[in-house]
Design an enzyme around this catalytic site. Sequence first.
Site, PDB file in Angstrom:
ATOM      1  N   LYS A 110       0.825  -1.220   0.000  1.00 36.09           N
ATOM      2  CA  LYS A 110       0.000   0.000   0.000  1.00 36.09           C
ATOM      3  C   LYS A 110       0.857   1.267   0.000  1.00 36.09           C
ATOM      4  O   LYS A 110       0.388   2.335  -0.385  1.00 36.09           O
ATOM      5  CB  LYS A 110      -0.963  -0.022   1.169  1.00 36.09           C
ATOM      6  CG  LYS A 110      -2.007  -1.118   0.992  1.00 36.09           C
ATOM      7  CD  LYS A 110      -3.122  -1.075   1.998  1.00 36.09           C
ATOM      8  CE  LYS A 110      -4.206  -2.074   1.648  1.00 36.09           C
ATOM      9  NZ  LYS A 110      -3.849  -3.468   1.993  1.00 36.09           N
TER      10      LYS A 110
HETATM   11  C1  PLP Z   1      -4.489  -4.522   1.377  1.00 35.21           C
HETATM   12  C2  PLP Z   1      -3.709  -5.781   1.291  1.00 35.21           C
HETATM   13  C3  PLP Z   1      -4.069  -6.816   0.402  1.00 35.21           C
HETATM   14  C4  PLP Z   1      -5.331  -6.752  -0.463  1.00 35.21           C
HETATM   15  O1  PLP Z   1      -5.257  -5.768  -1.456  1.00 35.21           O
HETATM   16  P1  PLP Z   1      -6.536  -5.363  -2.339  1.00 35.21           P
HETATM   17  O2  PLP Z   1      -6.145  -4.170  -3.121  1.00 35.21           O
HETATM   18  O3  PLP Z   1      -7.631  -5.080  -1.338  1.00 35.21           O
HETATM   19  O4  PLP Z   1      -6.855  -6.526  -3.199  1.00 35.21           O
HETATM   20  C5  PLP Z   1      -3.252  -7.937   0.323  1.00 35.21           C
HETATM   21  N1  PLP Z   1      -2.136  -8.054   1.095  1.00 35.21           N
HETATM   22  C6  PLP Z   1      -1.760  -7.088   1.963  1.00 35.21           C
HETATM   23  C7  PLP Z   1      -0.527  -7.288   2.786  1.00 35.21           C
HETATM   24  C8  PLP Z   1      -2.516  -5.919   2.091  1.00 35.21           C
HETATM   25  O5  PLP Z   1      -2.132  -4.962   2.959  1.00 35.21           O
END
Ligand code: PLP
Length: 452
Positions: A110
């Site tokens: 993210k």
């Molecule tokens: C947010 C997150 C996901 C999922 O991502 P999406 O965009 O909601 O599909 C997967 N792995 C981690 C470590 C995350 O923080």
Amino acid sequence: MKFISTRGQTEPHSFSRAVAVGLAPDGGLFLPDLLPDLSLRLRAWSTASYAELCMEFFRLFATDIPEETLERIVHRSYATFSHPGIAPLRRLDQNLHVLELFHGPTLAFKDFALQLLGNLYEHQCAAGGAGINVLGATSGDTGAAAIHGLLGKPRTAIFILYPEGRVSPLQERQMACTGAANVHALAIDGSFDDAQRILKEAFGDQAFAARHRLSAVNSINLARILAQCVYYLHAWFQLPAGEREDAEFVVPTGNFGNVLAGWLLTRMQVPIRGFRIATNQNDILHRLFNTGEYQVEAVRPSLAPSMDIQVASNFERFLYYAVGEDSAAVRPVMERIQATGAYYFPKLERDIFSTSRADDADILHLIRQTHQRYHYVVDPHTACAFQGLNPDRTSVVLATAHPAKFPAVMRQALDFEPTHPSLEELKSRPIVKHRLPADVSAVKAYVAAHAV
Ligand SMILES: *Cc1c(COP(=O)(O)O)cnc(C)c1O
């Protein structure tokens, strides 16, 4: 370039307006009015550094931001990453690559989007005059990444609500040990659902939201999706030329945001063969692509908590293209899903998407197996991608978090806890958080007293 809403009842927005607003006023999600054709640019881009590639890509969309400004924003956003390659691709086996997306400040993917979004917000504050107050609720990774995107930025404040005692100790430290005066970690005496309800009520008070120039941090912001396109493209260029066109990206998926970003590149004529949607036991997308049935169920907490999602909010963007870019066809589908939690899709693009599902027992097994086979340690989210790997085709697994973020699960699977220096350092810092009752008026009073 302009940005339109999937629901077709919002006038076209500039890039900066669309980023500032987040959700379109008609309840839809923003998309470019016309996707560029990248096929003629691929050769020229193939040797670009990560920041160069990001800059070249964003130039096509952020047409209302001066080039030098955009360049500064992009360079700053990825200067905080600890690996010189930003998103290095590692080969584990003949046909198996891992794209490491955990070298940002909070050790999860993210950061790619939220570092950039933080710098875009800062630019908008400088250009538009008014400060900005970001309010969000988190069960873990998003809150920490959003905080680190805005850390210490002038004329911004960020307020993150989370359920006291229900986020992992390290995730709490990433939010509450920054030492930055513009960061407010608000520990609510309640559940994650309480935190989300409070957030909704605060934004629902439009006079309050307008007075404090509140902005939401959520996964539907257009800039987040575009920022995520870049690492797919960068990884694709890092593959040997002969493997590129057959490669399948394997994506640990929650709300469909990450996989959507990759898929959008195929709409821009990048020849990517396929995507695997790897879910945990919250498998709405796995069921959808196998049966056509979109059916929301109750969330079941898992060992991969950032994928504990049942409403795949970014699916609406995919739907827009699936119905032939016809917003009049999107609206009744979304209304029905909102009213009933269910919809039946007779034909979905099953040739480009495959799916898999891993429950908690699978996750522990896959962490162990990956360690034994490849001497490589994956976090519980990334582990889901190792379910049902096809050894005969080139796979690029997206590693979405560093395993050191989840020490308890790792110990359960491997009998040791991986570490990371940035997390070790956090352990000696004081926690600064504010306990609040699960009550919207208490949260609003806190925000009013600390907003910029
Ligand atoms: C947010 C997150 C996901 C999922 O991502 P999406 O965009 O909601 O599909 C997967 N792995 C981690 C470590 C995350 O923080």
